[in-house]
Design an enzyme around this catalytic site. Structure first.
Site, PDB file in Angstrom:
ATOM      1  N   TYR A   1       0.806  -1.224   0.000  1.00  0.00           N
ATOM      2  CA  TYR A   1       0.000   0.000   0.000  1.00  0.00           C
ATOM      3  C   TYR A   1       0.840   1.275   0.000  1.00  0.00           C
ATOM      4  O   TYR A   1       0.291   2.365   0.175  1.00  0.00           O
ATOM      5  CB  TYR A   1      -0.878   0.059   1.263  1.00  0.00           C
ATOM      6  CG  TYR A   1      -1.788  -1.100   1.512  1.00  0.00           C
ATOM      7  CD1 TYR A   1      -2.651  -1.564   0.521  1.00  0.00           C
ATOM      8  CD2 TYR A   1      -1.818  -1.722   2.749  1.00  0.00           C
ATOM      9  CE1 TYR A   1      -3.512  -2.611   0.787  1.00  0.00           C
ATOM     10  CE2 TYR A   1      -2.682  -2.776   3.019  1.00  0.00           C
ATOM     11  CZ  TYR A   1      -3.524  -3.214   2.025  1.00  0.00           C
ATOM     12  OH  TYR A   1      -4.382  -4.237   2.291  1.00  0.00           O
TER      13      TYR A   1
ATOM     14  N   CYS B   1      14.475 -11.568  -0.693  1.00  0.00           N
ATOM     15  CA  CYS B   1      15.082 -11.427  -2.017  1.00  0.00           C
ATOM     16  C   CYS B   1      14.132 -10.678  -2.935  1.00  0.00           C
ATOM     17  O   CYS B   1      13.514 -11.269  -3.822  1.00  0.00           O
ATOM     18  CB  CYS B   1      15.396 -12.792  -2.595  1.00  0.00           C
ATOM     19  SG  CYS B   1      16.866 -13.442  -1.855  1.00  0.00           S
TER      20      CYS B   1
END
Ligand SMILES: *Cc1c(COP(=O)(O)O)cnc(C)c1O
Length: 465
Positions: free
Chosen positions: A366, A393
């Site tokens: 968000y 990652c």
């Protein structure tokens, strides 16, 4: 690139601040009481943060990092404030999706809250906690037959129906069990509330609810009334958004809902006794956020409903609201340990912590903003523009996009992020096979694990090789 935070995603934020980050705060050690839980303070001698009476370094040693900490008194105080503000003529449903565990469900019950669940899993937690089923609400746009059967069998107080399919399914289930299930109709009122503005003519192109304007809500009501032997229609429900700071959007929604109640009375001769205005009240993630006290919000919402009903000549329905974030967000913080510090000259310093998007996906999802502080000590060093990142990652693995931290922050320091009590543990994942952190409730100088840390054995127990 400019950024703006909105829990519903950057596409909803049409006012993007320039510059990308705020100015450095005057005091990097200060814990703003509007943002931090009541029990968070700095120890005058050590400079370390204390949390509900416990040295946060102790908590890190005992429970490891990352760890979610909840100030139990603060959580209960907020719950009580909501219950008291709305009074005996309204019901406050805690939105369990913001964070639910057996302990939390018990706190909610003890503090007089009702509880919203929206899946079989959340229902299972509530039932395990012995939460009174009559005070449960069951939400969701795609409840399975098994979930509906379980909810009806458990005696869930109300089911908020969200599709014509569901009405037929639920009527059949209730008929088979020989019961009359209480239901509300979830409507889309065409209002979408955002952090600092709302749209009264929001698009209705979304999965939730029956459209009021399009007539689907009227048809849902008619269908439920046809099943009156097995479905008891108690009222209309609307939820207009999240992280909302004023009542203007609720006012428009209430106006449209009450108009619909008047039409239902005209067409069917029934006055529905309940009205739910949903959740969405905002909290302070940063100093830029300024939520109104709940007493004021409650007074305004009750006033709006009373005024609209008087204008329509309707008796005042029993009001309900569904706060999640406003109760669970501020009492929770996340404690991390710094692993690496990587200065990028002319840009900023990347500070990597031992968690990340698996324990807080809101920043990645968000563009949410957070406040972070050095927790194990105070520092008089200069502010350093930083980005607190996780260990995943993925370059979008950001915990705090724009953070000001002391320039002497080093590996081994502890960082604490504010207002992570809602939508962090509940949205946690095992991305990269990272183990979910525990949740520790702290009260009066004593800490208790309410959800334990995941182990590699937990992870591998699902993997059948
Ligand atoms: C998410 C949700 C809530 C809670 O929203 P908050 O922003 O946490 O207050 C309440 N009601 C419904 C129907 C929801 O979907």
């Amino acid at each position: 690139m400019s950024r703006s935070a909105h829990p519903a995603g950057p596409r909803y934020a049409d006012v993007l601040p320039e510059g990308g980050h705020s100015a450095a705060p005057a005091d990097l050690n200060r814990l703003d009481t509007r943002i931090w839980p009541g029990g968070a303070a700095r120890d005058a001698r050590s400079g370390a943060v204390t949390f509900a009476g416990v040295d946060i370094r102790e908590l890190a040693r005992e429970f490891g990092t990352p760890v979610y900490l909840i100030d139990e008194d603060d959580w209960r105080r907020r719950a009580r404030a909501w219950v008291e503000a709305f009074g005996t003529e309204a019901d406050v449903f805690y939105a369990g999706k913001s964070f639910l565990s057996v302990a939390i469900a018990k706190w909610a019950a003890e503090e007089g809250l009702h509880l919203d669940v929206c899946t079989g899993g959340e229902l299972a937690v509530a039932l395990r906690a012995g939460f009174p089923a009559a005070r449960l609400g069951f939400h969701g746009n795609n409840k399975s037959v098994a979930e509906l059967e379980r909810a009806v069998a458990a005696g869930v107080g109300r089911i908020i129906v969200d599709s014509h399919d569901e009405i037929e399914r639920l009527a059949a289930i209730a008929a088979e069990r020989g019961v009359r299930q209480r239901v509300m109709v979830r409507v889309t009122a065409g209002v979408e509330a955002h952090t600092h503005e709302f749209i009264a003519t929001a698009h209705e192109d979304q999965k939730f609810g029956f459209s009021l304007a399009g007539g689907a809500a009227a048809e849902a009501v008619a269908r439920i009334l046809k099943h009156a032997d097995h479905l008891e229609l108690t009222g209309l429900h609307s939820h207009i958004g999240s992280q909302i700071f004023d009542t203007a959007g609720f006012e428009v929604a209430a106006h449209r809902l009450i108009e619909a109640l008047a039409v239902i009375r005209r067409d069917h001769g029934v006055e529905l006794p309940e009205l739910d205005l949903g959740g969405g009240l905002g909290i302070a993630y940063t100093e830029a956020d300024d939520p109104a006290p709940v007493a004021e919000t409650a007074r305004r919402l009750k006033e709006i409903v009373a005024r609209e009903c008087d204008a329509a000549g309707l008796a005042h329905p029993r009001l309900s609201v569904e706060p999640g974030r406003a109760i669970a967000g501020p009492p929770g913080v996340t404690l991390y340990e710094v692993g690496t510090v990587k200065p990028l000259p002319g840009l900023r310093t990347y500070i990597s912590v031992d968690g990340g998007m698996s324990d807080n996906v809101r920043t990645a999802l968000y563009d949410a903003e957070y406040t972070v502080r050095l927790a194990n000590r105070e520092s008089g060093a200069e502010p350093m523009l930083s980005r607190v990142v996780g260990k995943h990652c993925e370059s979008g693995d950001i915990v705090v996009r724009d953070a000001w931290l002391p320039a002497d922050t080093v590996p081994g320091d502890l960082l604490v992020v504010a207002a992570t009590g809602a939508y962090c543990r509940s949205m946690a994942s095992n991305y990269n096979h990272v183990l979910k952190p525990p949740v520790v409730a702290v009260r009066d100088g004593a800490a208790r694990v309410i959800v334990r840390r995941e182990t590699e054995d937990d992870l591998l127990s699902l993997d059948l090789g």
